[in-house]
Structure formats: C-alpha cells, structure tokens
Design a protein around this motif. Structure first.
Motif, PDB file in Angstrom:
ATOM      1  N   GLU A 174      56.414 -21.445  92.455  1.00 21.84           N
ATOM      2  CA  GLU A 174      56.464 -22.683  91.675  1.00 21.84           C
ATOM      3  C   GLU A 174      56.986 -22.388  90.279  1.00 21.84           C
ATOM      4  O   GLU A 174      56.563 -21.440  89.636  1.00 21.84           O
ATOM      5  N   ILE A 175      57.915 -23.235  89.834  1.00 24.21           N
ATOM      6  CA  ILE A 175      58.551 -23.067  88.534  1.00 24.21           C
ATOM      7  C   ILE A 175      58.326 -24.332  87.720  1.00 24.21           C
ATOM      8  O   ILE A 175      58.589 -25.439  88.190  1.00 24.21           O
ATOM      9  N   GLY A 176      57.842 -24.150  86.503  1.00 19.65           N
ATOM     10  CA  GLY A 176      57.595 -25.274  85.615  1.00 19.65           C
ATOM     11  C   GLY A 176      58.631 -25.360  84.511  1.00 19.65           C
ATOM     12  O   GLY A 176      59.748 -24.848  84.634  1.00 19.65           O
ATOM     13  N   ARG A 177      58.243 -25.959  83.419  1.00 21.37           N
ATOM     14  CA  ARG A 177      59.143 -26.189  82.292  1.00 21.37           C
ATOM     15  C   ARG A 177      59.721 -24.907  81.700  1.00 21.37           C
ATOM     16  O   ARG A 177      60.780 -24.919  81.088  1.00 21.37           O
ATOM     17  N   GLU A 178      58.997 -23.824  81.864  1.00 19.45           N
ATOM     18  CA  GLU A 178      59.467 -22.544  81.318  1.00 19.45           C
ATOM     19  C   GLU A 178      60.678 -21.985  82.070  1.00 19.45           C
ATOM     20  O   GLU A 178      61.347 -21.085  81.607  1.00 19.45           O
ATOM     21  N   GLY A 179      60.964 -22.518  83.241  1.00 22.44           N
ATOM     22  CA  GLY A 179      62.098 -22.049  84.030  1.00 22.44           C
ATOM     23  C   GLY A 179      61.757 -20.798  84.813  1.00 22.44           C
ATOM     24  O   GLY A 179      60.604 -20.372  84.861  1.00 22.44           O
ATOM     25  N   GLY A 180      62.766 -20.246  85.449  1.00 24.42           N
ATOM     26  CA  GLY A 180      62.536 -19.054  86.247  1.00 24.42           C
ATOM     27  C   GLY A 180      63.733 -18.732  87.107  1.00 24.42           C
ATOM     28  O   GLY A 180      64.781 -19.374  87.026  1.00 24.42           O
ATOM     29  N   ASP A 181      63.561 -17.734  87.955  1.00 19.63           N
ATOM     30  CA  ASP A 181      64.631 -17.222  88.806  1.00 19.63           C
ATOM     31  C   ASP A 181      64.367 -17.621  90.257  1.00 19.63           C
ATOM     32  O   ASP A 181      63.300 -17.328  90.793  1.00 19.63           O
ATOM     33  N   VAL A 182      65.325 -18.266  90.887  1.00 20.88           N
ATOM     34  CA  VAL A 182      65.194 -18.692  92.282  1.00 20.88           C
ATOM     35  C   VAL A 182      66.154 -17.942  93.200  1.00 20.88           C
ATOM     36  O   VAL A 182      66.354 -18.330  94.339  1.00 20.88           O
ATOM     37  N   SER A 183      66.717 -16.841  92.707  1.00 15.43           N
ATOM     38  CA  SER A 183      67.750 -16.139  93.477  1.00 15.43           C
ATOM     39  C   SER A 183      67.242 -15.609  94.809  1.00 15.43           C
ATOM     40  O   SER A 183      68.017 -15.463  95.751  1.00 15.43           O
ATOM     41  N   GLU A 184      65.945 -15.356  94.948  1.00 13.68           N
ATOM     42  CA  GLU A 184      65.383 -14.857  96.203  1.00 13.68           C
ATOM     43  C   GLU A 184      65.056 -15.981  97.189  1.00 13.68           C
ATOM     44  O   GLU A 184      64.790 -15.722  98.362  1.00 13.68           O
TER      45      GLU A 184
END
Length: 183
Positions: free
Chosen positions: A28-38
């Motif tokens: 789960e990714i919120g406002r802080e963002g993140g990496d979804v490459s996987e």
C-alpha cells in the motif's frame, strides 16, 4: 500476484485487505509515494483531483497495468481527457481498466454474505482484462465486462445513478448483472 495499491482510503485499503485474504502480496502506497516496479498490477484509488499528484510520487509505474478505481465527486475531468481512466493511461502508458468505482467500499466486509455473488462492472484495454477479472473474483465479485476503455466515461457517469439510488432510500447496495439463465 504482486499488487501495489496507490491510496490507503476506504476503497484502496479495503481492496488491499480483501486481496491479502485471497493470498496476494499487496503493498500500500499513500501520499508519500513509493516504488511499484515489482508489482504486476497497480490499483489507483485516490480522489480524482489527486490523480496527477499521486502518479508523480509513484516510481516504476510506466507501462504497468493499472486498475483505475477513481471517481469525480467534485471538480471536473482533467483538461483534454475523455475519462479519468484515459487520463491515467496518458500518464502511465500501460494497459488500463476502469473497475471497482461503482461499488460501495462500506460493503466489502459483507460480500460473502450475499446469496449471489455481486457484480463488479469494468471496462478495460485488452491487456488489463484478465487481471481485472481475476482480482474482481478474488475480492468477492463476479466481473461484468462493459467493453473497452472507450466506455470508461459512461462507467464514471453511471456513479451518478448509483448514488441517486443510494440517496433515494436504499442506502449502500450490491448489484448483480447476469444473463437470465444464471439467475
């Protein structure tokens, strides 16, 4: 399946929980963002006015299959976009589906109590159909194909009718669309 959910609200958080229960690996990714490459697929479940900002904070989304669960509650579609799903596609470049946007998240925990499996209306690019149908089933819905992504605007506009039924006295509800021989 590896799923990234962008948006931790009722829709994103609720679907993440259902998919974890079905055995999927969910980030789960919120406002802080993140990496979804996987991730093999990304669910976008943020307020419509935040789509652009949310996608800017997510790395690794280019070319990914995205399921767009967004709706317009206030404001308008982004300029030049026929639908929110078309806007998402223009930003991500991969196959997109419009799904989970005309179901009440407040009822996610009651899906298994229904006599018949409730429907999840979706429209999608060819490359997003199979995963959208699988994740619909894994969440507890029966997927109902509404054609290609060119129908996303009609599905987004259908929300007005869904809310009218809700506000006219029924409250949150499940729906079932099925051929007569399946009733």
């Amino acid at each position: 399946m590896k799923i990234a959910v962008v948006g931790k609200g009722n829709v994103g958080g609720g679907l993440a929980e259902l998919w974890r229960s079905a055995g999927h690996e969910v980030t789960e990714i919120g406002r802080e963002g993140g990496d979804v490459s996987e991730a093999e697929v990304v669910l976008l479940a943020v307020p419509s006015g935040e789509i652009g900002n949310a996608l800017e904070t997510v790395r690794g989304i280019d070319g990914k299959t995205v399921i767009d669960a967004t709706n317009i509650f206030q404001g308008e579609r982004p300029e030049g976009a026929d639908s929110l799903a078309a806007f998402v596609k223009s930003k991500t470049g991969g196959p997109v589906a419009k799904a989970f946007n005309v179901n009440f998240a407040a009822l996610y925990d009651r899906l298994g109590d229904a006599e018949s499996k409730p429907s999840n209306l979706y429209c999608a690019d060819d490359g997003a159909r199979e995963v959208t149908e699988q994740l619909s089933r894994d969440a507890g819905y029966e997927p109902v194909n509404a054609g290609g992504l060119e129908n996303a605007r009609a599905q987004e506009d259908f929300l007005k009718l869904v809310f009218a039924v809700n506000q006219a006295g029924m409250g949150p509800f499940l729906y079932r669309m099925a051929p007569p021989d399946e009733l």
